[in-house]
Design a protein around this motif. Structure first.
Motif, mmCIF file in Angstrom:
data_model
loop_
_atom_site.group_PDB
_atom_site.id
_atom_site.type_symbol
_atom_site.label_atom_id
_atom_site.label_comp_id
_atom_site.label_asym_id
_atom_site.label_seq_id
_atom_site.Cartn_x
_atom_site.Cartn_y
_atom_site.Cartn_z
ATOM 1 N N CYS A 1 15.099 -5.084 2.761
ATOM 2 C CA CYS A 1 13.680 -5.089 2.025
ATOM 3 C C CYS A 1 13.828 -6.430 0.862
ATOM 4 O O CYS A 1 12.789 -6.524 0.454
ATOM 5 C CB CYS A 1 13.004 -3.974 1.587
ATOM 6 S SG CYS A 1 14.259 -3.201 0.158
ATOM 7 N N ASP A 2 15.219 -6.553 0.493
ATOM 8 C CA ASP A 2 15.260 -7.503 -0.724
ATOM 9 C C ASP A 2 16.711 -8.013 -0.442
ATOM 10 O O ASP A 2 17.526 -7.737 0.227
ATOM 11 C CB ASP A 2 15.140 -6.748 -1.825
ATOM 12 C CG ASP A 2 15.860 -5.545 -2.135
ATOM 13 O OD1 ASP A 2 17.136 -5.411 -1.654
ATOM 14 O OD2 ASP A 2 15.494 -4.724 -2.866
ATOM 15 N N GLY A 3 16.876 -8.995 -1.448
ATOM 16 C CA GLY A 3 18.457 -9.434 -1.627
ATOM 17 C C GLY A 3 19.457 -8.465 -1.667
ATOM 18 O O GLY A 3 20.651 -8.789 -1.183
ATOM 19 N N LYS A 4 19.505 -7.498 -2.445
ATOM 20 C CA LYS A 4 20.457 -6.654 -2.599
ATOM 21 C C LYS A 4 20.689 -5.806 -1.223
ATOM 22 O O LYS A 4 21.874 -5.803 -0.985
ATOM 23 C CB LYS A 4 19.903 -5.619 -3.833
ATOM 24 C CG LYS A 4 21.036 -4.649 -4.173
ATOM 25 C CD LYS A 4 20.615 -3.666 -5.049
ATOM 26 C CE LYS A 4 21.614 -2.545 -5.435
ATOM 27 N NZ LYS A 4 21.341 -1.728 -6.584
ATOM 28 N N GLY B 1 12.316 -10.020 -6.723
ATOM 29 C CA GLY B 1 13.538 -10.312 -7.411
ATOM 30 C C GLY B 1 13.920 -11.902 -6.980
ATOM 31 O O GLY B 1 13.113 -12.545 -7.066
ATOM 32 N N GLU B 2 15.249 -11.842 -6.157
ATOM 33 C CA GLU B 2 15.583 -13.082 -5.868
ATOM 34 C C GLU B 2 14.783 -13.480 -4.723
ATOM 35 O O GLU B 2 14.518 -12.833 -3.860
ATOM 36 C CB GLU B 2 17.122 -12.818 -5.412
ATOM 37 C CG GLU B 2 18.030 -12.803 -6.519
ATOM 38 C CD GLU B 2 19.459 -12.818 -5.810
ATOM 39 O OE1 GLU B 2 20.116 -13.714 -5.586
ATOM 40 O OE2 GLU B 2 19.923 -11.579 -5.527
ATOM 41 N N ASP B 3 14.053 -14.771 -4.560
ATOM 42 C CA ASP B 3 13.455 -15.264 -3.339
ATOM 43 C C ASP B 3 14.153 -15.862 -2.354
ATOM 44 O O ASP B 3 15.432 -15.751 -2.378
ATOM 45 C CB ASP B 3 12.236 -16.227 -3.850
ATOM 46 C CG ASP B 3 12.991 -17.414 -4.288
ATOM 47 O OD1 ASP B 3 14.056 -17.838 -4.105
ATOM 48 O OD2 ASP B 3 12.242 -18.298 -4.928
ATOM 49 N N GLY B 4 13.605 -16.179 -1.288
ATOM 50 C CA GLY B 4 14.448 -16.315 0.110
ATOM 51 C C GLY B 4 15.170 -17.674 -0.107
ATOM 52 O O GLY B 4 16.371 -17.796 0.468
ATOM 53 N N LEU B 5 14.671 -18.580 -1.253
ATOM 54 C CA LEU B 5 15.590 -19.786 -1.380
ATOM 55 C C LEU B 5 16.499 -19.634 -2.050
ATOM 56 O O LEU B 5 17.810 -20.041 -1.742
ATOM 57 C CB LEU B 5 14.411 -20.919 -1.977
ATOM 58 C CG LEU B 5 13.283 -21.373 -1.284
ATOM 59 C CD1 LEU B 5 12.572 -22.323 -2.130
ATOM 60 C CD2 LEU B 5 13.573 -22.012 0.002
ATOM 61 N N SER B 6 16.587 -18.722 -2.993
ATOM 62 C CA SER B 6 17.943 -18.367 -3.689
ATOM 63 C C SER B 6 18.740 -17.803 -2.820
ATOM 64 O O SER B 6 19.995 -18.246 -2.708
ATOM 65 C CB SER B 6 17.504 -17.743 -4.819
ATOM 66 O OG SER B 6 16.608 -18.353 -5.675
ATOM 67 N N LEU B 7 18.294 -16.720 -2.118
ATOM 68 C CA LEU B 7 19.293 -16.213 -0.989
ATOM 69 C C LEU B 7 20.090 -16.956 -0.212
ATOM 70 O O LEU B 7 20.935 -16.822 0.134
ATOM 71 C CB LEU B 7 18.584 -15.017 -0.580
ATOM 72 C CG LEU B 7 18.210 -13.886 -1.293
ATOM 73 C CD1 LEU B 7 17.128 -12.735 -0.699
ATOM 74 C CD2 LEU B 7 19.429 -13.146 -1.828
#
Length: 236
Positions: free
Chosen positions: A35-38, A60-66
């Motif tokens: 569900c998220d970066g973590k 939190g962190e968006d897809g670009l950052s991930l």
């Protein structure tokens, strides 16, 4: 499929996660969700993932950052999902190393086709594009490791290449000092035909130029792009 490829679906919408997981599992893939970066990072630690379907808009962190962080350490193919279908969002996604993108809303059948294309490209390219079966290639003081997809500068600085950047560089190394057209590169790197507004190859070339020494990749007017390496040597 010779093996059951494992897909990781990263989306904060539980309905979309479950729909895609069920649909892709029925299509013959093993699926996991996050569900998220973590949670994505936790899944990557526990499983060998063959491709990530990554939503752009995440808490939190968006897809670009991930995707940017992922590209620093891994070459797992990434298909970006974005509700913002603007050209600039697609270009940014490609610039940071996404292998493909799909604007929302989309038909799961189209996503399935794109997954098949990206996986086929990622799995077959090293066999199709190897240079004298060599695990590494030297050119103008640079060293490309074809196993890790990392390039090392004459000064000893090592950089990880995204999947599409690696494939572009390999094609240029196969044909040094010879211009390759955008259509040729687009077809061999992304398995698709050129369209007037498709800048995928230009984005890859721009990124490679930033990483390699100035002037190594030149634009040949009306012909395409050319690697101007004096020597390209395969090493065992």
């Amino acid at each position: 499929m010779s093996k059951q490829d494992h897909l990781l679906i990263v989306d904060d919408d539980p309905e979309i996660r479950q729909l895609l997981a069920d649909y892709l599992r029925d299509a013959g893939y093993q699926t996991s969700t996050a569900c998220d970066g973590k949670e994505m990072r936790r899944r990557l630690e526990l499983n060998v993932i063959d491709l990530i379907v990554l939503d752009l808009m995440l808490p939190g962190e968006d897809g670009l950052s991930l995707c940017r962080d992922l590209r620093a350490t891994s070459n797992i193919p990434v298909i970006m999902l974005t509700a913002r279908g603007s050209l600039i969002d697609r270009i940014v996604g490609l610039e940071i190393g996404a292998d493909d993108y799909l604007p929302k809303p989309f038909d799961p059948r189209e996503l399935l086709v794109r997954i098949k294309v990206v996986l086929r490209r990622a799995q077959s390219f090293p066999e199709r594009a190897r240079i004298d079966e060599a695990p590494s290639v030297r050119f103008d003081g640079w060293l490309l490791d074809t196993r890790t997809r990392q390039v090392t500068s004459p000064a000893g600085v090592t950089l990880a290449l995204g999947g599409s950047d690696y494939r572009v560089l390999r094609l240029l190394l196969q044909h040094p000092n010879r211009p390759l057209s955008r259509d040729f590169l687009l077809n061999h790197v992304f398995d698709k035909d050129s369209t007037p507004f498709d800048r995928s190859i230009d984005v890859c070339i721009s990124r490679l130029r930033q990483q390699l020494q100035p002037g190594l990749i030149k634009t040949v007017r009306n012909e395409g792009y050319m690697l101007t390496a004096a020597d390209v040597v395969s090493e065992s």
